[in-house]
Structure formats: structure tokens, C-alpha cells
Motif scaffolding. Structure first.
Motif, short mmCIF file in Angstrom:
data_model
loop_
_atom_site.label_atom_id
_atom_site.label_comp_id
_atom_site.label_asym_id
_atom_site.label_seq_id
_atom_site.Cartn_x
_atom_site.Cartn_y
_atom_site.Cartn_z
N ARG A 129 0.34 -3.41 5.42
CA ARG A 129 0.77 -3.76 4.06
C ARG A 129 1.57 -2.67 3.70
O ARG A 129 1.55 -2.36 2.36
N GLU A 137 0.99 -1.06 0.05
CA GLU A 137 -0.15 -0.12 0.10
C GLU A 137 0.82 1.23 0.13
O GLU A 137 0.71 2.25 -0.72
N ARG A 138 2.01 1.32 0.86
CA ARG A 138 2.72 2.42 0.71
C ARG A 138 4.16 1.83 1.01
O ARG A 138 4.61 0.62 1.37
#
Length: 700
Positions: free
Chosen positions: A516, A490-491
Motif C-alpha cells: 500500500r 501507508e507510505r
């Protein structure tokens, strides 16, 4: 390795003619005689060199340069032995030589290692026992120098509280490796001279001259760039052995007059004795400065038998020194564990005048007894010498006498650790014990984690090597790791700092897994993400700092994590240059979280607790930063994209910093969290990290 096969009536092409009537036989005899004969003055010098090592260790806590002379003498005698064989056309028989030399060296080494392990089990700090077991194996297998070299460049190794009782095996390991390598040089000389007019000595001069120049050049370079590693590196020491070999080859051709021999002997001794006082041997060697003790020893050897009543050889070749020279190997083996054990028992950094004298005398008596009762009888033991199989059996038995108990001991400890770890969730809550209303329901007698022998192995893992998708130059990839990976993250978080961010990685990983997030790290212990002039003098820190911008540009992180403050034992401060770095990052639209530094203490709280008990008030510390606001808060209030994370209360609750919280050692040394404790803070760490992002600025 094939060897020279001689015998009437055939001989190998190019080999010297067998002794007998005629000029060829007489010439061969003369060449062999040059390299024959026992040199009592060199045997006496061997004892003087080892005695220097002992005296400097005991009374000065320094290195003398005597070890270098000892290595020179080893190569000197080794070379004389093989040149006699080459000049006489005798078989080299390398396999038998290797077995014979280790059959001679191993018994006393094994006896010393086993006796030291008994002392380790009985009186040494429990936090070091696991390391000592590993070093015992490294010592008996002649790789202790490499174990110490790797430890010497380990940032965390400087925090070990006591010297290793096996540390002195580094030079014996180098010597053992040379005993394996050097015969190959003589075999090469045999191959080059067996079919032609070349003589062995000129070929050996060329071979060892090349080794001398190449190794010395590497030694000078390595000492200048990574001295701690270079000190134990075999490659930086080969030139010292090569010098001993060149000396052995040249000595028959050196004929200084009697007056020069007398002067060389005494000046060499004076120079050899003074080097350890005038030079920081351990901090400067083994670069070119090691020529000082080596040339001093070489001068004494060249002086040889002067025939003068005023010559040094009258002392060195005297019966007492020659006999003590026979015990020099045992003295070197024994003195160090005797000294270190005394210092451990008395909890002292150095021995005093009287205690040091007793240590030397006890070591000397034990060395003489070990030589007469163990080494000499085994040296004269004829049964193993009858064939290689028996020699190999003795060598294997010696190795097994150490390996078997050490591995069995380690197996027992591993099984015990497994049982303890299975109950850790109940018996070792760590930071969870600080939660309101917590009630301990574990075993009141459960051991504290990490176990004392595991404390030195607590630096947090950085994870996998730098991933291939990051386009970084090869020389920079050593600073980069992927601590948490996801196929479709996600990042991306970039953790940018030193070991005081590294020790929070076990607390960050669960949060990153839940969210995540991919976590990349750019970490170099001892360095600071602040300003170029703020870096320590090492090349690694400068390369790491200069490469940080490259890492940021390559990863384009969604969040950067830095260390917001810095501590020493006296207080906490903002390091110049950090504010500028933070402003630059947030000015480019990158959110930044600054984690407040952890306190540093004058000694390791866990080590104190192991020695004195966790309840001993001497093991509970405080620090000026405890109870004060985070100095980075004003900057966080000014910059919307900068937020701070303060976890000091998890380390020093109620204004005190105890060594143990929730039956877990908080620190493993004087300034780094134990991996076990860091993991136990993960729930609170994750909660506060999310709050910091939500409260002080936009998060990922």
C-alpha cells in the motif's frame, strides 16, 4: 465554402468585369495573362530538385535542401493557378479543387505504399513491422510528418535499428496539408475584394507576407529549442510555401536584363547544389538557414527564360528535363523505399558507388513507368471529373486500398497476440526460469515475448499524470507522474532518475500494491540526478534537475529511490554529484535506495536475436560490471539511511548476458529492459527490496 459565382449579365460586387470590348475587359485580360502560361524551365527545376534529394540520400546519406525547393515550386504553381481564377473572376470551387488534387496525388502514393508494405512483410525486420504499418496509414492520410515529429522527440525512438521506408512521406504530408490550407487564403482574398476597390494580388501579398514572417519566426525559435520536432512540424515549414506564393505574385513584375538572368540562373544552381555539402541540412533546418536553398531556387525561377544560348533555361527547359520533371513526383515517391530495402537486404548503412548508381537508375525507370502507366492515364480519366461525387469516390477508394489491408493485417496480428498472451504464464516465465530447480513445461515452439513487432513499444508506463494535490508549477508537471496510487497510502515513495529507473517500474508496482505504497515518479530520460554541470545540454534536463528539489519538498516522501551507478558500453562508474545528493537526502532523515544500473551494449540483443536466432553467440554479450561488487556499497555502509539494490544477476546470469531468458527478450533495445521481462522479475525484486531496507537501513 461559398465560391465566386460569375456569369452574364450579373457579377459579384467588386469582381473584375468580364473580358470583352473596352478598357475593363482588356485590363482584366492583361492581369490574367501575367499569371498564365506553362513554365518549362520551372518544370525542369522540379526534376533537378528531386534528383538532388535522391543523389544526396543514396551517395551521401544526407539531406540536400532539394525538398525545400520542391515545396517552393509546389506553392509557386498553386498560387499561379488560383490568382488566374481570382483575376478573371472565375469560381474558386474549393471543394472540387480539393477532391481533384488528391485524386491526382493519391494513386501513385497508394501504389508506392502498397508495394512498400509487400516488401516490409517479405524482407524487413519483424521488430519494425508494426511501426511500418502505422506509418503506412499516416503516409496515405498525409499526417506522416506529425508521426515522425512525435517520434523524433521520443527519447526511445533513437534506438530504432532501421530507417522507415515511409519516412520520405513527411514532406508530402506537409505539402498535402498546405494543399488543404492554402485555398482558404485565396478564399479569404476573394471575400476581402468582392465588395470594394481592393485587388486580389495586394491582398494576397499581405496575407502570405504575414504567414511568411510569423512562420519564419516560429521556425527559428523552434529549431533552436527543439530541432528534431521542428524539422517535421508543418508550422515551421509554412514560410517556405509562403515564399513560393510571394515569388509567384512578384514574378510578373520582375524584369531583370538578359545578363542578370543568365547570372541568376547559374549562380542559383551552384548555390542549390552546394548547400547540402556545406550545411548539415537535417541537423540545422528548417530555421533561417533554409533560406539558402529556397533563395537559390527562387533565383533560378526569377531568371526564367533568358533567351540567351548560355542561359540555364536552355538546359532546364530542354525536352528531356521537362519530361523528367513530369516524373519527379514518382521519382521522389519510389527512390526511398528502393534505397532502404536494398540497405535492409544487404545489412549496410549506405549504398556503394555502383549499387547507388543502379538504385538511382532503377528508381528513375520505375518512376517513368509509373508516371506513364498510372499517373498520366488517371490524370486524363474523364469519368471522375463529371461531378464531385465521383471524385470523392475515387479519393475514398484510394484511401481504402491502404486502410483496409493495413487494418485487417493489424486485426490478425492482434488476435494472434491475444492467443499468445493467454498462454504467456506457461510459455514465457522470464526471470522465473533462473530460480533453482526450475523446469520449463511450456510449449517448446511458443514465440518469445514481446513479439518482434511489439519490441519498439516496450518502454515502461509512467502511470497517471501528476496528481492535482501536488502544488507544482505548470512547467514542471510534465516530469511528474503517479505510477501507483492508493486512497490512503501507508507510505509515499519517490522514484527520481531517468529511463534506467523507469524500466524497473513494472517490477516495483506489485510490491507497492502489496505494501500500500504510493509511488510518485520524477523521471526525465537521458538526465542524471547528480550535479547541475552533469546534465546534458538540453533545457529539459536542466529544468528537470532544478525542479527535483521542488518535487522532494512538495511530496515529502518516506523513501527516495535513485540510480546508484551509471554505465556505458565500456564500464560502470559513480557519477560526480550523486554522493552529495544522497548525503543531502539522508541528512534530512529521508531513507534512500540506490538501484545499480543495468549494462549497456553496443547493439540491441533482441534485434540480433530476431535476425539471427537467440542461440547465435553474436547475440550474447558481457559487460565489465558483471561479476564485480556494486561501487555504491561503501557509501551504503557509511550512511545508515542509504541502501543498495543489485539485480545484475537477473540480467546477466553466470557472467553472460543472453538476449532471451525464460522465453522473454531481456532488453528491447541496447540498454533498456523490456516491460515483459521487468514484470517477470517482480517477485525477486520485491524480496530484495525488502531485504535492502531491513539490512542496510530503516525502511518505511
Amino acid at each position: 465554402m461559398s465560391t465566386v459565382q460569375t456569369g452574364a449579365p450579373r457579377r459579384e460586387p467588386g469582381a473584375p468585369a468580364p473580358d470583352g470590348p473596352g478598357d475593363a475587359g482588356a485590363a482584366t485580360a492583361r492581369r490574367v495573362a501575367r499569371y498564365s502560361g506553362f513554365r518549362p524551365e520551372v518544370q525542369g527545376l522540379r526534376f533537378v530538385a528531386v534528383l538532388l534529394v535522391v543523389v544526396y540520400h543514396v551517395f551521401l546519406g544526407r539531406v540536400s535542401g532539394g525538398v525545400d525547393v520542391f515545396l517552393l515550386i509546389s506553392a509557386f504553381f498553386l498560387t499561379l493557378s488560383f490568382v488566374r481564377k481570382l483575376e478573371a473572376g472565375r469560381p474558386l470551387d474549393l471543394g472540387r479543387y480539393w477532391l481533384h488534387v488528391f485524386k491526382r496525388l493519391l494513386p501513385l502514393a497508394v501504389l508506392t505504399v502498397l508495394a512498400t508494405l509487400v516488401l516490409v512483410a517479405a524482407v524487413y525486420p519483424g521488430s519494425d513491422v508494426g511501426r511500418w504499418r502505422a506509418e503506412a496509414l499516416a503516409s496515405v492520410f498525409y499526417v506522416q510528418n506529425w508521426a515522425l515529429a512525435l517520434s523524433a522527440v521520443d527519447y526511445y525512438a533513437a534506438d530504432h535499428s532501421s530507417a522507415s521506408p515511409f519516412q520520405h512521406f513527411w514532406s508530402l504530408s506537409v505539402q498535402g496539408q498546405v494543399f488543404l490550407l492554402w485555398p482558404l487564403a485565396f478564399a479569404a482574398a476573394w471575400l476581402l475584394t468582392r465588395r470594394g476597390s481592393l485587388r486580389p494580388v495586394p491582398v494576397l501579398v499581405a496575407l502570405f507576407g504575414t504567414v511568411f514572417l510569423a512562420s519564419l519566426a516560429w521556425s527559428v525559435h523552434s529549431t533552436a529549442t527543439q530541432q528534431e520536432f521542428a524539422y517535421f512540424d508543418t508550422r515551421t515549414r509554412l514560410w517556405e510555401f509562403a515564399l513560393g506564393s510571394l515569388l509567384a505574385l512578384a514574378l510578373p513584375h520582375l524584369r531583370p536584363p538578359r545578363t542578370a538572368r543568365v547570372a541568376l540562373g547559374w549562380l542559383g544552381l551552384l548555390s542549390m547544389v552546394s548547400v547540402g555539402v556545406l550545411v548539415d541540412v537535417q541537423g540545422a533546418f528548417p530555421g533561417w538557414i533554409a533560406l539558402w536553398p529556397l533563395l537559390s531556387g527562387a533565383a533560378i525561377i526569377v531568371a526564367g527564360r533568358s533567351g540567351s544560348p548560355f542561359g540555364l533555361d536552355r538546359v532546364l527547359a530542354s525536352r528531356p528535363l521537362v519530361r523528367l520533371g513530369d516524373s519527379a513526383y514518382a521519382l521522389y515517391l519510389i527512390h526511398w523505399p528502393v534505397l532502404i530495402t536494398y540497405l535492409v537486404l544487404r545489412d549496410r548503412p549506405m549504398a556503394g558507388t555502383w549499387s547507388g548508381t543502379v538504385i538511382i537508375l532503377v528508381s528513375l525507370v520505375l518512376a517513368v513507368l509509373a508516371t506513364r502507366l498510372v499517373e498520366d492515364p488517371l490524370k486524363g480519366w474523364a469519368w471522375p471529373e463529371r461531378n464531385r461525387r465521383r471524385l470523392a469516390g475515387v479519393v475514398v477508394l484510394c484511401l481504402a486500398l491502404v486502410a483496409a489491408p493495413v487494418l485487417a493485417w493489424q486485426h490478425v496480428e492482434d488476435r494472434r497476440a491475444g492467443r499468445i498472451q493467454a498462454e504467456a504464464a506457461r510459455n514465457n516465465p522470464g526471470a522465473a526460469a533462473l530460480e533453482p530447480g526450475f523446469a520449463y513445461r511450456g510449449d517448446p515452439d511458443a514465440p518469445t515475448l514481446p513479439l518482434p513487432e511489439d519490441l519498439p513499444r516496450q518502454p515502461a508506463s509512467l502511470g497517471e499524470a501528476c496528481p492535482e494535490d501536488l502544488a507544482l508549477p505548470e512547467e514542471l508537471r510534465r516530469f511528474c507522474h503517479e505510477s501507483v496510487s492508493h486512497e490512503a497510502p501507508e507510505r509515499t515513495l519517490l522514484v527520481l532518475g531517468n529511463s534506467h529507473l523507469q524500466h524497473w517500474l513494472p517490477a516495483l508496482r506489485p510490491l507497492a500494491q502489496d505494501e500500500r505504497w504510493r509511488v510518485l515518479t520524477w523521471i526525465q530520460p537521458g538526465c542524471f540526478y547528480a550535479a547541475a554541470e552533469d546534465q546534458p545540454g538540453s533545457e529539459s534536463c536542466r529544468a528537470w534537475f532544478e525542479g527535483a528539489e521542488r518535487m522532494i519538498g512538495t511530496t515529502d516522501p518516506d523513501l527516495v529511490v535513485v540510480q546508484s551507478t551509471f554505465t556505458d558500453t565500456e564500464g560502470e562508474f559513480l557519477r560526480p554529484g550523486l554522493e552529495q545528493r544522497v548525503r543531502e537526502l539522508t541528512g534530512r532523515g529521508m531513507p534512500v535506495v540506490g538501484i545499480r544500473d543495468t549494462p549497456r551494449f553496443p547493439e540491441a540483443p533482441a534485434g540480433c536475436a530476431v535476425a539471427n536466432g537467440a542461440d547465435d553467440p553474436r547475440c550474447t554479450f558481457t559487460h565489465p560490471m558483471v561479476g564485480t561488487p556494486d561501487p555504491a556499497l561503501p557509501l551504503a555502509r557509511e550512511l545508515p539511511l542509504y541502501s543498495t539494490l543489485d539485480l545484475t544477476d537477473l540480467i546477466c546470469p553466470a557472467g553472460q548476458c543472453p538476449p532471451v531468458i525464460g522465453n522473454v527478450y531481456v532488453y528491447w533495445d541496447d540498454d533498456h529492459l523490456s516491460r515483459v521481462y521487468s514484470q517477470s522479475t517482480a517477485p525477486v525484486f520485491g524480496e530484495r527490496f525488502r531485504e535492502a531496507l531491513a539490512t542496510d537501513g530503516p525502511g518505511p
